[in-house]
Structures are given as structure tokens and as C-alpha cells.
Motif scaffolding. Structure first.
Motif, mmCIF file in Angstrom:
data_model
loop_
_atom_site.group_PDB
_atom_site.id
_atom_site.type_symbol
_atom_site.label_atom_id
_atom_site.label_comp_id
_atom_site.label_asym_id
_atom_site.label_seq_id
_atom_site.Cartn_x
_atom_site.Cartn_y
_atom_site.Cartn_z
ATOM 1 N N SER A 185 2.485 8.149 7.398
ATOM 2 C CA SER A 185 1.655 7.681 8.513
ATOM 3 C C SER A 185 0.455 6.866 8.039
ATOM 4 O O SER A 185 -0.195 6.195 8.846
ATOM 5 C CB SER A 185 1.168 8.876 9.341
ATOM 6 N N GLU A 186 0.152 6.937 6.745
ATOM 7 C CA GLU A 186 -1.009 6.219 6.221
ATOM 8 C C GLU A 186 -0.596 4.849 5.684
ATOM 9 O O GLU A 186 0.557 4.620 5.331
ATOM 10 C CB GLU A 186 -1.679 7.045 5.118
ATOM 11 N N ASP A 187 -1.529 3.935 5.646
ATOM 12 C CA ASP A 187 -1.294 2.609 5.086
ATOM 13 C C ASP A 187 -2.444 2.271 4.126
ATOM 14 O O ASP A 187 -3.581 2.075 4.567
ATOM 15 C CB ASP A 187 -1.213 1.565 6.199
ATOM 16 N N PRO A 188 -2.150 2.218 2.816
ATOM 17 C CA PRO A 188 -0.839 2.393 2.199
ATOM 18 C C PRO A 188 -0.351 3.847 2.265
ATOM 19 O O PRO A 188 -1.143 4.761 2.462
ATOM 20 C CB PRO A 188 -1.080 1.967 0.748
ATOM 21 N N VAL A 189 0.964 4.026 2.085
ATOM 22 C CA VAL A 189 1.553 5.370 2.055
ATOM 23 C C VAL A 189 0.934 6.147 0.895
ATOM 24 O O VAL A 189 0.875 5.654 -0.234
ATOM 25 C CB VAL A 189 3.080 5.291 1.884
ATOM 26 N N LEU A 230 1.786 3.805 -16.640
ATOM 27 C CA LEU A 230 2.933 4.407 -15.962
ATOM 28 C C LEU A 230 2.790 4.287 -14.450
ATOM 29 O O LEU A 230 3.739 3.944 -13.735
ATOM 30 C CB LEU A 230 3.057 5.888 -16.346
ATOM 31 N N GLY A 231 1.600 4.591 -13.958
ATOM 32 C CA GLY A 231 1.370 4.545 -12.519
ATOM 33 C C GLY A 231 1.556 3.160 -11.940
ATOM 34 O O GLY A 231 2.137 3.000 -10.859
ATOM 35 N N GLU A 232 1.080 2.137 -12.653
ATOM 36 C CA GLU A 232 1.214 0.768 -12.156
ATOM 37 C C GLU A 232 2.678 0.348 -12.066
ATOM 38 O O GLU A 232 3.114 -0.242 -11.080
ATOM 39 C CB GLU A 232 0.443 -0.185 -13.070
ATOM 40 N N ALA A 281 5.348 2.361 -11.976
ATOM 41 C CA ALA A 281 6.062 3.189 -11.010
ATOM 42 C C ALA A 281 5.721 2.768 -9.581
ATOM 43 O O ALA A 281 6.597 2.731 -8.700
ATOM 44 C CB ALA A 281 5.730 4.662 -11.228
ATOM 45 N N ARG A 282 4.465 2.447 -9.341
ATOM 46 C CA ARG A 282 4.058 2.041 -7.990
ATOM 47 C C ARG A 282 4.817 0.794 -7.550
ATOM 48 O O ARG A 282 5.280 0.702 -6.408
ATOM 49 C CB ARG A 282 2.556 1.786 -7.954
ATOM 50 N N ALA A 283 4.964 -0.162 -8.439
ATOM 51 C CA ALA A 283 5.694 -1.386 -8.101
ATOM 52 C C ALA A 283 7.148 -1.079 -7.734
ATOM 53 O O ALA A 283 7.695 -1.658 -6.782
ATOM 54 C CB ALA A 283 5.632 -2.372 -9.263
ATOM 55 N N LYS A 284 7.774 -0.167 -8.479
ATOM 56 C CA LYS A 284 9.160 0.198 -8.186
ATOM 57 C C LYS A 284 9.275 0.877 -6.825
ATOM 58 O O LYS A 284 10.174 0.577 -6.034
ATOM 59 C CB LYS A 284 9.701 1.151 -9.257
ATOM 60 N N VAL A 285 8.376 1.813 -6.558
ATOM 61 C CA VAL A 285 8.441 2.562 -5.299
ATOM 62 C C VAL A 285 8.173 1.633 -4.116
ATOM 63 O O VAL A 285 8.844 1.726 -3.074
ATOM 64 C CB VAL A 285 7.450 3.744 -5.321
ATOM 65 N N GLU A 286 7.217 0.740 -4.264
ATOM 66 C CA GLU A 286 6.928 -0.202 -3.179
ATOM 67 C C GLU A 286 8.138 -1.079 -2.885
ATOM 68 O O GLU A 286 8.441 -1.366 -1.717
ATOM 69 C CB GLU A 286 5.715 -1.053 -3.528
ATOM 70 N N SER A 287 8.848 -1.494 -3.920
ATOM 71 C CA SER A 287 10.058 -2.289 -3.717
ATOM 72 C C SER A 287 11.136 -1.464 -3.021
ATOM 73 O O SER A 287 11.871 -1.971 -2.166
ATOM 74 C CB SER A 287 10.571 -2.808 -5.058
ATOM 75 N N PHE A 288 11.217 -0.189 -3.362
ATOM 76 C CA PHE A 288 12.261 0.676 -2.809
ATOM 77 C C PHE A 288 12.014 0.981 -1.336
ATOM 78 O O PHE A 288 12.936 0.899 -0.516
ATOM 79 C CB PHE A 288 12.329 1.982 -3.616
ATOM 80 N N ARG A 338 3.495 -0.729 1.023
ATOM 81 C CA ARG A 338 2.476 -0.490 0.005
ATOM 82 C C ARG A 338 2.255 1.011 -0.142
ATOM 83 O O ARG A 338 2.349 1.761 0.844
ATOM 84 C CB ARG A 338 1.149 -1.148 0.405
ATOM 85 N N ILE A 339 1.985 1.463 -1.372
ATOM 86 C CA ILE A 339 1.713 2.886 -1.581
ATOM 87 C C ILE A 339 0.446 3.061 -2.411
ATOM 88 O O ILE A 339 0.049 2.167 -3.169
ATOM 89 C CB ILE A 339 2.886 3.622 -2.282
ATOM 90 N N TYR A 340 -0.166 4.218 -2.249
ATOM 91 C CA TYR A 340 -1.234 4.677 -3.143
ATOM 92 C C TYR A 340 -0.645 5.841 -3.924
ATOM 93 O O TYR A 340 -0.344 6.900 -3.359
ATOM 94 C CB TYR A 340 -2.468 5.123 -2.362
ATOM 95 N N LEU A 341 -0.430 5.638 -5.223
ATOM 96 C CA LEU A 341 0.205 6.652 -6.062
ATOM 97 C C LEU A 341 -0.860 7.456 -6.791
ATOM 98 O O LEU A 341 -1.601 6.925 -7.629
ATOM 99 C CB LEU A 341 1.155 5.995 -7.065
ATOM 100 N N ASP A 342 -0.929 8.728 -6.472
ATOM 101 C CA ASP A 342 -1.876 9.662 -7.081
ATOM 102 C C ASP A 342 -1.087 10.520 -8.074
ATOM 103 O O ASP A 342 -0.340 11.426 -7.679
ATOM 104 C CB ASP A 342 -2.508 10.526 -5.982
ATOM 105 N N LEU A 343 -1.212 10.197 -9.347
ATOM 106 C CA LEU A 343 -0.349 10.766 -10.382
ATOM 107 C C LEU A 343 -1.129 11.754 -11.244
ATOM 108 O O LEU A 343 -2.163 11.407 -11.815
ATOM 109 C CB LEU A 343 0.199 9.623 -11.246
ATOM 110 N N TRP A 344 -0.612 12.997 -11.335
ATOM 111 C CA TRP A 344 -1.263 14.053 -12.108
ATOM 112 C C TRP A 344 -0.273 14.656 -13.096
ATOM 113 O O TRP A 344 0.917 14.797 -12.786
ATOM 114 C CB TRP A 344 -1.791 15.152 -11.186
ATOM 115 N N VAL A 345 -0.793 15.041 -14.278
ATOM 116 C CA VAL A 345 0.034 15.681 -15.302
ATOM 117 C C VAL A 345 -0.310 17.167 -15.348
ATOM 118 O O VAL A 345 -1.483 17.541 -15.466
ATOM 119 C CB VAL A 345 -0.185 15.040 -16.689
#
Length: 312
Positions: A228-232, A260-262, A264-271, A275-282
């Protein structure tokens, strides 16, 4: 675009299990069958850890492809889970499709595993001798003869990467399906939720970006996916087994995890085409590949020992 069958016309539908040793090209073939990247593909072996379900609907037939982890000698609980996933797909399949790789012909043990596996099912058998564009002709011929004589299967020679023989193989598989109404809406390409494929794309990026053993200790889960958010907003956790692996994954000053985040974000946005906001934690989950509770927490099915025993 998937086809919708006319009303009152008999249709065929069923499950096709893709089986084989690690790195023979099952994921590449699945993607070629459905015309969409559903299963991750990297140069490293054993990157499919859970089965991926892809759907191809034609005018009168619907095939549900089960891309399974490679059949291997399991050395830890994660690998046992992977083999269990392959054997579970075998029990559900209406048709078996075994892939073999003539660029690295399996020895006696590898072949006996394939023979043992297909013997567990009475479903029609097909063998795809893959990578024919990269293998000597005599190796292709030798494997084709072995598949006909020992697996009693219909043999097709293909290149999943280049598309050679893929349509002909798909047509042959369609003809072996049982008569049935479609099992999924004809416009669906996959049976898993979007967040499953988002996690797989992130994990694929880890395999591409890091070397040696680290990627095999990393698993990705999607904790939040706010469409529901933009970006997702996507909150993803990368689980590792040790603190030393966490340090490598994050990198000096956070450089590795940002890169990695940059990517991965490009791949997910294409899929997902948004647009997405990727919050990545280890996160560290000690020894997660060897502990039942951790594997279940991460969504793996953990089999009993008897489920993965091959004949010796």
C-alpha cells in the motif's frame, strides 16, 4: 500471455516434477518453460533450496512445474530438507522430467541415485539431455542411450539456456498429462506469493556478490511487505550462522550490505514493476542449517531420515 481454453473442450492438467543432480539446469529450464524468471540461476551449484512452482497454460493444457533442489548426498539437515523437497514433489507428479548434463556426466553413484529416484514413481518419464550446445556430441549420445535403456524414458536433447528443443519438449510433456480441468487460473505463472520470489532474488544477489562458502550460510526472509506504500516497503532479514559471517556480509563501513541492497532492489523493482524501499538487516541464527527448530522457523520442511535414503 497465457491462453484460456474454449468452453466444453477437454483439457489436460497436471504436475511435472523437474528432477536431477545439482547444477544440471533445472531452474533455467523452468524459467524457459514459463517465460518468466521464477527460479534463481547462478554459476554456483545447489542454489535451489526449496521447490519452486511455475505454471504454463496453453490452449488446452496446463502444466504445473515443480522445480526441485538437486539430488545430492545430504551432509547436513538443510541438505536433507532439500532432498526431501525433491522426493515430495516426486510423489505428487503426474509426469517426471529428469535433467542430465553431458558436460559433466555423473559417475556410477550419480546415475544410481537417478535410477533409484525415478523407480519410486509410476508416472510417465522424460529425460532432457541439457546443455547440448556446450557438450561433445558423443557425450550427448551416450547419455541419451543410457536414459532410454536404464530409465526407460523418452529422451529429448535441449539447451535450456538457448531455448533449443524447449518448445518440442514442452509439447511432449503436455501430451502426457492426464485429462483434467485447469488447476489454477490460466493467467497465473506461479503458485507462491510475491514475497517468496522477492526473498529469492535477494538471496540470488548474495550468491552473485559473495564468494566461497558464505552464500551457502545465508537465507533470506521477508518480514514485511507493504504494497500500500509508495515506494513499496520491504523489510528483509538475511540469516547467517556466525558473527564472522555477519561481519563479512555487512563489510567495512557497511559497504557490502549497501552494494547488495542496491543490486537486489533493482532486481525486485524489475520483477514487481514498482519502486521499493528495501530495508535489509543481517541476523545471526547459530547453526541454522543443522537445527530442526531453526529450519522450521525459516519455512523449511524437515524430513525424517527414511525419506531421503537412496539405494547403495
Amino acid at each position: 500471455m497465457q491462453s484460456i481454453p474454449p468452453p466444453d473442450v477437454p483439457t489436460r492438467a497436471g504436475y511435472v516434477a523437474l528432477l536431477g543432480r545439482p547444477n544440471v539446469g533445472k531452474s533455467t529450464l523452468l524459467n524457459a518453460f514459463v517465460g518468466e524468471k521464477l527460479s534463481i540461476v547462478t554459476a554456483k551449484a545447489q542454489t535451489t533450496w526449496q521447490r519452486v512452482v511455475g505454471i504454463h497454460s496453453a490452449q488446452g493444457a496446463q502444466m504445473i512445474f515443480l522445480d526441485t533442489p538437486g539430488l545430492l548426498e545430504a551432509r547436513d539437515l538443510l541438505q536433507r530438507s532439500m532432498v526431501g523437497a525433491a522426493l515430495e514433489a516426486l510423489s505428487e507428479a503426474d509426469v517426471l522430467l529428469v535433467l542430465v548434463d553431458p558436460t559433466r556426466t555423473p559417475g556410477g553413484r550419480g546415475r544410481s541415485v537417478l535410477q533409484d529416484v525415478v523407480a519410486r514413481s509410476s508416472a510417465p518419464r522424460f529425460v532432457a539431455v541439457n546443455k547440448i550446445d556446450a557438450a561433445p556430441q558423443d557425450r550427448v549420445d551416450e547419455l541419451a542411450i543410457w536414459a532410454r535403456e536404464e530409465l526407460h524414458a523418452e529422451v529429448h536433447r535441449v539447451s535450456a539456456l538457448r531455448g533449443t528443443g524447449v518448445v518440442q519438449l514442452r509439447d511432449a510433456l503436455e501430451g502426457a498429462l492426464p485429462e483434467s480441468p485447469f488447476l489454477y487460473p490460466p493467467d497465473e505463472l506461479a503458485a507462491a506469493p510475491v514475497r517468496f520470489f522477492v526473498a529469492e532474488l535477494i538471496r540470488e544477489t548474495v550468491f552473485e556478490h559473495l564468494r566461497e562458502e558464505i552464500p551457502y550460510s545465508v537465507f533470506c526472509t521477508i518480514e514485511e511487505f507493504r504494497e500500500s506504500e509508495d515506494p513499496v516497503y520491504v523489510l528483509a532479514h538475511l540469516f547467517v550462522e556466525r558473527n564472522s559471517q555477519k561481519r563479512i556480509l555487512i563489510g567495512e563501513g557497511g559497504r557490502t550490505i549497501r552494494a547488495l541492497g542496491e543490486r537486489a532492489r533493482a532486481k525486485v523493482e524489475s520483477f514487481i514493476e514498482r519502486r521499493i524501499y528495501l530495508d535489509l538487516w543481517v541476523k545471526v541464527l547459530p547453526g541454522w542449517r543443522r537445527k530442526r527448530s531453526h529450519l522450521r522457523r525459516l519455512g523449511f520442511r524437515v524430513p525424517d531420515q527414511h525419506e531421503i535414503e537412496f539405494s547403495s
